[in-house]
Design a protein around this motif. Structure first.
Motif, PDB file in Angstrom:
ATOM      1  N   TYR A   1       0.832  -1.205   0.000  1.00  0.00           N
ATOM      2  CA  TYR A   1       0.000   0.000   0.000  1.00  0.00           C
ATOM      3  C   TYR A   1       0.869   1.259   0.000  1.00  0.00           C
ATOM      4  O   TYR A   1       0.631   2.198  -0.770  1.00  0.00           O
ATOM      5  CB  TYR A   1      -0.916  -0.037   1.225  1.00  0.00           C
ATOM      6  CG  TYR A   1      -1.711   1.224   1.471  1.00  0.00           C
ATOM      7  CD1 TYR A   1      -2.875   1.492   0.755  1.00  0.00           C
ATOM      8  CD2 TYR A   1      -1.302   2.144   2.436  1.00  0.00           C
ATOM      9  CE1 TYR A   1      -3.613   2.649   0.987  1.00  0.00           C
ATOM     10  CE2 TYR A   1      -2.024   3.303   2.676  1.00  0.00           C
ATOM     11  CZ  TYR A   1      -3.171   3.556   1.950  1.00  0.00           C
ATOM     12  OH  TYR A   1      -3.889   4.699   2.175  1.00  0.00           O
ATOM     13  N   PHE A   2       1.888   1.274   0.855  1.00  0.00           N
ATOM     14  CA  PHE A   2       2.714   2.472   0.961  1.00  0.00           C
ATOM     15  C   PHE A   2       3.756   2.561  -0.155  1.00  0.00           C
ATOM     16  O   PHE A   2       4.226   3.658  -0.470  1.00  0.00           O
ATOM     17  CB  PHE A   2       3.363   2.541   2.342  1.00  0.00           C
ATOM     18  CG  PHE A   2       2.387   2.910   3.425  1.00  0.00           C
ATOM     19  CD1 PHE A   2       1.840   4.175   3.468  1.00  0.00           C
ATOM     20  CD2 PHE A   2       1.982   1.972   4.360  1.00  0.00           C
ATOM     21  CE1 PHE A   2       0.916   4.521   4.448  1.00  0.00           C
ATOM     22  CE2 PHE A   2       1.063   2.305   5.348  1.00  0.00           C
ATOM     23  CZ  PHE A   2       0.524   3.589   5.385  1.00  0.00           C
ATOM     24  N   ARG A   3       4.114   1.441  -0.736  1.00  0.00           N
ATOM     25  CA  ARG A   3       4.993   1.525  -1.905  1.00  0.00           C
ATOM     26  C   ARG A   3       4.323   2.325  -3.016  1.00  0.00           C
ATOM     27  O   ARG A   3       4.991   3.062  -3.754  1.00  0.00           O
ATOM     28  CB  ARG A   3       5.337   0.124  -2.396  1.00  0.00           C
ATOM     29  CG  ARG A   3       6.464  -0.535  -1.593  1.00  0.00           C
ATOM     30  CD  ARG A   3       6.698  -1.943  -2.045  1.00  0.00           C
ATOM     31  NE  ARG A   3       7.782  -2.563  -1.287  1.00  0.00           N
ATOM     32  CZ  ARG A   3       7.970  -3.874  -1.203  1.00  0.00           C
ATOM     33  NH1 ARG A   3       7.163  -4.706  -1.848  1.00  0.00           N
ATOM     34  NH2 ARG A   3       8.966  -4.353  -0.492  1.00  0.00           N
ATOM     35  N   LYS A   4       3.028   2.165  -3.155  1.00  0.00           N
ATOM     36  CA  LYS A   4       2.305   2.918  -4.173  1.00  0.00           C
ATOM     37  C   LYS A   4       2.311   4.409  -3.885  1.00  0.00           C
ATOM     38  O   LYS A   4       2.097   5.232  -4.780  1.00  0.00           O
ATOM     39  CB  LYS A   4       0.876   2.399  -4.279  1.00  0.00           C
ATOM     40  CG  LYS A   4       0.787   0.960  -4.792  1.00  0.00           C
ATOM     41  CD  LYS A   4      -0.641   0.446  -4.766  1.00  0.00           C
ATOM     42  CE  LYS A   4      -0.692  -1.010  -5.212  1.00  0.00           C
ATOM     43  NZ  LYS A   4      -2.075  -1.570  -5.121  1.00  0.00           N
ATOM     44  N   LYS A   5       2.581   4.761  -2.624  1.00  0.00           N
ATOM     45  CA  LYS A   5       2.678   6.159  -2.239  1.00  0.00           C
ATOM     46  C   LYS A   5       4.122   6.659  -2.310  1.00  0.00           C
ATOM     47  O   LYS A   5       4.418   7.787  -1.903  1.00  0.00           O
ATOM     48  CB  LYS A   5       2.130   6.359  -0.832  1.00  0.00           C
ATOM     49  CG  LYS A   5       0.624   6.163  -0.701  1.00  0.00           C
ATOM     50  CD  LYS A   5       0.191   6.315   0.750  1.00  0.00           C
ATOM     51  CE  LYS A   5      -1.317   6.275   0.882  1.00  0.00           C
ATOM     52  NZ  LYS A   5      -1.968   7.525   0.443  1.00  0.00           N
TER      53      LYS A   5
END
Length: 648
Positions: free
Chosen positions: A476-480
């Protein structure tokens, strides 16, 4: 007639096996014996040699891989505990194992160029034996090529007494016992332990010791001309007072090399190297490079003078000390280096910044809060110091290639609203000063998704504790745009295992060290460990190097390297656990190489998942110690399968 019959203290076990099961004596001492005939003399001499042989200690040589450890009393493999894991290694290791065949007395290995591969020779004696020594000139291969000298190192294993199991691992621990761990380079015996030696060892003082393990580290050079692919072989000879024996060593070298660069990002936090003299510090950096990890030093700093909001930085000492690591020259022959990563600069570095920690401002840089308050002058100093840091580190082209990380230890593992506000405040302050994309702003801790959603405005690198590591959150945070690494224990027998940032316990099996590279690939995540030098002086004689109460005792916590000075060495001494970690980090480079081939990535994923078949870390792994195959021979089979496919 009167003749001389040898009454020797040396017996060649091989040459007299047909006569009396031992060896022929050398002429060192003589006793005059009167003989009436040559026939009687021959008979008497034969009986005498047999008598000497009968009194000579019976010594047996056998070998094991680098993935297990042998008990110096019982000769049993510590990891052969099927009562803990049903798929732990089992069988008669003296006869056969993944590297050893007793019938042919041969060790068989496979390696790529630019790779270390290792095995252990066990010198076993039921009765005390003296003057044990070794002779290993190395291996000879195609067209006279050789792997010798530093590339064929013999190290004596030093044992540490584990008296109590590591807290929190009462079921997974391999139990109390004398574990081989420190690896001491071969040297003559004087006032310190060395070669030749006794069994039992005079210095290690192990009750009931009946065997001594020797670690053999082989390094295959990077250059194809120096180390062409093919078969290398040689003999490893052991002598003792009363005999000698040898084993044959065969190494098949594939015609490819592991990369000079390390493709799995990560480091081991360290707080001692910056206080070392430069030569000692260099030795640690080079040992780390040979084991494919980076010591992350917190933190080197230029001298600073502040007048109002004006900042003056003196980089003289900083540059003198760090330039060889930032430009890679520390890892060349000019500084005595050999091994992987030759001439390659360090991968990343910690910037000199820090804020107050619990009211302590002794490690603050560039300046502490004036009277505990943020002021325009305070912010101006931080911004100007940050601007000058970037300007200086951008001056050199090679230095520009080193990734920069800003981490504030004052906010480490902080779980409260004021801390979250500070993380955002300092993140914005530093980004305003040094720009976005030039460095990564790092936070460490097991933060929830809602908290990380807030911090994502400033954070670019999240080092998440394995207790709270969720691959779903990571994705999820990799996409951010947030890179995520892991730190902490690999195995969670109990929830309280999360109370430590270490993964280095002596009494756990070696797969917890090797597994870093495999889990790193599975999750496409970097890694961090806390310390390799904790209580490293005392660790030679005290395995319980970290204990803050009778209810919290750790064996070998944050300690992978021994201080050599304790034993008279002018160099740091690696542990077997460090070698196991090296094995896993080298394995990662196999994954990377095969993944570069068409269809290789899927093949690597399938092979890695065949070993690490569950999802380590986080709530789904809590209390589950069966997350991967527990037999290191299965891991070795995958490495060999990878090597065969890469070599095609």
């Amino acid at each position: 007639m009167k003749t001389l019959v040898a009454a020797d203290d040396f017996v060649d076990a091989r040459r007299l096996a047909s006569r009396c099961g031992s060896g022929i004596c050398e002429n060192r001492r003589y006793k005059p014996i009167t003989m009436k005939s040559p026939r009687i003399w021959i008979a008497a001499a034969t009986l005498f040699v047999c008598h000497v042989a009968a009194q000579s200690p019976a010594v047996r040589l056998w070998a094991v891989s680098d993935g297990v450890r042998v008990n110096p009393d019982t000769g049993q493999v510590f990891e052969a505990r099927t009562d803990i894991h049903k798929d732990y290694p089992a069988g008669d290791f003296r006869q056969n194992n993944s590297v050893w065949n007793a019938a042919t007395k041969t060790v068989s290995l496979k390696a790529a160029r630019n790779e270390f591969v290792a095995f252990q020779v066990i010198v076993e004696a039921a009765q005390p034996v003296a003057s044990v020594n070794v002779k290993f000139p190395g291996l000879t291969g195609p067209n006279g090529a050789s792997i010798a000298g530093k590339g064929a190192a013999v190290l004596k294993e030093w044992y540490v007494d584990v008296r109590h199991v590591t807290t929190g691992y009462e079921r997974s621990s391999l139990g109390p016992g004398w574990y081989p761990d420190a690896l001491m380079p071969k040297r003559p015996t004087h006032l310190y332990s060395g070669f030749p030696f006794f069994i039992p060892d005079l210095y290690n003082n192990i009750p009931g010791q009946k065997n001594q393990a020797l670690w053999i580290d082989l390094f295959v050079p990077f250059d194809r001309k120096t180390a062409p692919g093919g078969r290398y072989s040689g003999d490893f000879e052991v002598s003792w007072k009363g005999g000698r024996d040898s084993i044959h060593v065969v190494l098949d070298v594939w015609d490819f090399a592991l990369p000079q660069q390390t493709h799995l990002p990560g480091d081991i936090w360290n707080g001692s190297m910056r206080n070392m003299p430069p030569d000692e510090e260099l030795a640690y950096y080079q040992l780390a490079r040979q084991h494919r990890f980076l010591p992350l030093i917190y933190a080197y700093r230029p001298k600073i003078k502040i007048s109002g909001s004006d900042v003056s930085l003196d980089w003289t000492e900083y540059d003198r000390r760090l330039a060889p690591y930032l430009d890679g020259s520390a890892f060349t022959s000019a500084h005595g280096y050999w091994g992987p990563g030759y001439g390659v600069p360090i991968d990343h570095m910690m910037l000199p910044l820090n804020n107050e920690k619990g009211g302590d401002d002794s490690t603050v840089w560039p300046m502490a809060l004036p009277n505990g308050r943020r002021t325009p002058e305070y912010e101006a100093v931080w911004k100007e110091a940050g601007r000058q840091v970037r300007a200086h580190l951008d001056q050199n082209a090679r230095t520009r290639s080193v990734a920069k990380i800003a981490f504030l230890d004052g906010l480490d593992e902080s779980y409260n609203e004021p801390a979250y506000e500070k993380m955002l405040y300092y993140g914005k302050l530093l980004h305003d000063a040094m720009g976005r994309g030039w460095f990564k702003y790092r936070v460490d801790g097991g933060y929830t998704r809602p908290v990380m959603d807030r911090l994502a405005r400033e954070v670019e690198l999240w080092v998440c504790h394995t207790e709270d590591f969720s691959i779903d959150d990571v994705d999820y945070f990799r996409k951010k745009g947030i890179d995520t690494w892991f730190y902490g224990p690999m195995i969670y027998e109990q929830k309280k295992n999360g109370g430590c940032g270490s993964n280095t316990f002596i009494d756990l099996d070696l797969l917890v060290n090797r597994g870093i590279g495999w889990v790193g690939w599975k999750y496409r995540a970097g890694w961090v460990e806390w310390e390799f030098d904790w209580n490293a002086y005392a660790a030679w004689y005290e395995s319980e190097n970290y204990k803050d109460s009778p209810d919290r005792i750790y064996n070998g916590s944050g300690q992978l390297i021994y201080r050599g000075a304790v034993m008279g060495y002018q160099q740091p001494i690696p542990s077997i656990r460090l070698k196991a970690q090296r094995r896993g980090l080298q394995d990662f480079e196999y994954f990377w190489l095969l993944a570069e081939k068409p269809g290789g990535k899927q093949a690597v994923d399938e092979l890695v998942n065949s070993i690490v078949y569950k999802r380590p870390f986080g709530s789904q792994a809590l209390l589950d110690t069966e997350i991967w195959k527990n037999n290191p021979e299965e891991w070795d089979k995958v490495r060999i399968a990878l090597g065969e496919r890469i070599a095609k």
